[in-house]
Write a protein that holds these residues in place. Structure first.
Motif, PDB file in Angstrom:
ATOM      1  N   SER A 193       0.816  -1.215   0.000  1.00  0.00           N
ATOM      2  CA  SER A 193       0.000   0.000   0.000  1.00  0.00           C
ATOM      3  C   SER A 193       0.849   1.264   0.000  1.00  0.00           C
ATOM      4  O   SER A 193       0.334   2.361  -0.247  1.00  0.00           O
ATOM      5  N   THR A 241       0.625   3.569  -2.973  1.00  0.00           N
ATOM      6  CA  THR A 241      -0.597   4.347  -3.230  1.00  0.00           C
ATOM      7  C   THR A 241      -0.443   5.789  -2.778  1.00  0.00           C
ATOM      8  O   THR A 241      -1.188   6.659  -3.232  1.00  0.00           O
ATOM      9  N   VAL A 286      -2.911   1.994  -7.429  1.00  0.00           N
ATOM     10  CA  VAL A 286      -4.095   1.563  -6.682  1.00  0.00           C
ATOM     11  C   VAL A 286      -3.892   0.091  -6.351  1.00  0.00           C
ATOM     12  O   VAL A 286      -3.764  -0.741  -7.248  1.00  0.00           O
ATOM     13  N   GLU A 287      -3.850  -0.214  -5.074  1.00  0.00           N
ATOM     14  CA  GLU A 287      -3.416  -1.541  -4.640  1.00  0.00           C
ATOM     15  C   GLU A 287      -4.248  -2.662  -5.260  1.00  0.00           C
ATOM     16  O   GLU A 287      -3.699  -3.621  -5.818  1.00  0.00           O
ATOM     17  N   GLU A 288      -5.572  -2.590  -5.182  1.00  0.00           N
ATOM     18  CA  GLU A 288      -6.411  -3.649  -5.731  1.00  0.00           C
ATOM     19  C   GLU A 288      -6.295  -3.715  -7.248  1.00  0.00           C
ATOM     20  O   GLU A 288      -6.276  -4.791  -7.843  1.00  0.00           O
ATOM     21  N   GLY A 289      -6.217  -2.546  -7.875  1.00  0.00           N
ATOM     22  CA  GLY A 289      -6.067  -2.516  -9.332  1.00  0.00           C
ATOM     23  C   GLY A 289      -4.755  -3.133  -9.773  1.00  0.00           C
ATOM     24  O   GLY A 289      -4.701  -3.858 -10.778  1.00  0.00           O
ATOM     25  N   LYS A 330      -3.097  -5.484  -8.281  1.00  0.00           N
ATOM     26  CA  LYS A 330      -3.188  -6.943  -8.128  1.00  0.00           C
ATOM     27  C   LYS A 330      -3.794  -7.576  -9.375  1.00  0.00           C
ATOM     28  O   LYS A 330      -3.285  -8.585  -9.882  1.00  0.00           O
ATOM     29  N   VAL A 331      -4.857  -6.964  -9.906  1.00  0.00           N
ATOM     30  CA  VAL A 331      -5.497  -7.477 -11.121  1.00  0.00           C
ATOM     31  C   VAL A 331      -4.545  -7.366 -12.310  1.00  0.00           C
ATOM     32  O   VAL A 331      -4.426  -8.281 -13.133  1.00  0.00           O
ATOM     33  N   GLU A 334      -1.927 -10.048 -12.255  1.00  0.00           N
ATOM     34  CA  GLU A 334      -2.502 -11.336 -12.663  1.00  0.00           C
ATOM     35  C   GLU A 334      -2.613 -11.398 -14.185  1.00  0.00           C
ATOM     36  O   GLU A 334      -2.365 -12.446 -14.795  1.00  0.00           O
TER      37      GLU A 334
END
Length: 285
Positions: A28, A31, A115-118, A120-121, A124
């Motif tokens: 994080s 960010t 953006v941390e969640e973004g 991650k995607v 992947e």
């Protein structure tokens, strides 16, 4: 013993990954803090000091060499510059020929604030697409890093051949230490040893403050297998063929081409005839 005609070449080129950073500890951090400003953790500072002591042992041949010197290249990021400062504690001023900030060995650009969640995607997706060619939105691909590292290597060779990195090339053993980042080091090795994109995909980052020693062999070729064990090379993702090539380089004459390694020919052709006489479609007169 290295042949006298190669004395102008650095005895070692050492790639060092920076110490543990706040970003390694907590994703994080990216960010709110620009990537280039991410600092080392207290553990990262300790790792860097320990790495400096180990590198000094390596370049001095554990105290058996008297005329060794070091020249540093460093990425402009805060975590690499801090790593350099801590490593430098192990060296006296007379042992350091110079230091240069080199933007071309910086970290792969992942865009601006992340953006941390973004992210991650996105990572992947990178695994599905392929790590070498995947370009981060507003950032770089590993292929882009390869291009700038290639430019750096051209500059490095000019500096070496013009003796810009030596004070006394007749007596000093020169060691280059490049303090950079995980992917950048992988790309550096890929370019240097002419590894393929497929081979790159199987490589792993060294650990924080782990260093990789390319040492000059007796015939003027650099090899990872002179200092490192086969187990270490396996841990970094080198295949049996790549390891065999490193062992060959340890004693090979500079400029020789190792045709025994499969990727030089076999990886690109399904079948090659052993001679012109046996090639399909050809007949003698």
């Amino acid at each position: 013993m290295v042949h006298p005609q190669y004395k102008y070449l650095p005895k070692r080129i050492i790639l060092v990954r920076h110490g543990e950073s706040q970003g390694n500890l907590d994703g994080s951090a990216y960010t709110t803090t620009p990537d280039y400003k991410i600092p080392l953790t207290p553990q990262g500072l300790r790792q860097a000091r320990a790495a400096g002591e180990k590198i000094r042992c390596v370049v001095s041949d554990y105290g058996n060499s008297l005329n060794w010197k070091v020249y540093f290249y460093v990425s402009p990021y805060e975590r690499t510059r801090s790593t350099l400062r801590e490593i430098g504690r192990s060296f006296s001023r007379k042992r350091i020929i110079g230091v240069r900030e080199e933007c071309r060995v910086r970290e792969q650009d992942f865009g601006n604030f992340q953006v941390e969640e973004g992210m991650k995607v996105i990572k992947e997706t990178r695994e599905r697409f392929g790590r070498f060619f995947f370009r981060f939105p507003e950032g770089e691909s590993a292929a882009d890093v390869f291009d700038r590292v290639s430019g750096f290597l051209e500059s490095l060779w000019r500096d070496i051949h013009m003796s810009r990195l030596h004070h006394d090339s007749s007596s000093d053993e020169l060691n280059l230490v490049i303090i950079s980042h995980g992917l950048t080091s992988r790309v550096f090795l890929m370019k240097w040893f002419k590894w393929t994109v497929e081979q790159f995909e199987y490589l792993y980052n060294p650990c924080n403050c782990e260093f990789q020693v390319m040492q000059l062999g007796s015939g003027g070729e650099y090899s990872l297998a002179i200092y490192h064990s086969e187990e270490e090379l396996q841990q970094w993702g080198l295949s049996p063929e790549m390891i065999a090539d490193q062992k060959w380089r340890a004693n090979a004459n500079r400029g020789d081409w190792n045709e025994r390694c499969p990727w030089y020919l076999d990886a690109f052709f399904d079948h090659l005839a052993d001679s012109d006489d046996s090639a399909d479609g050809e007949t003698g007169d």
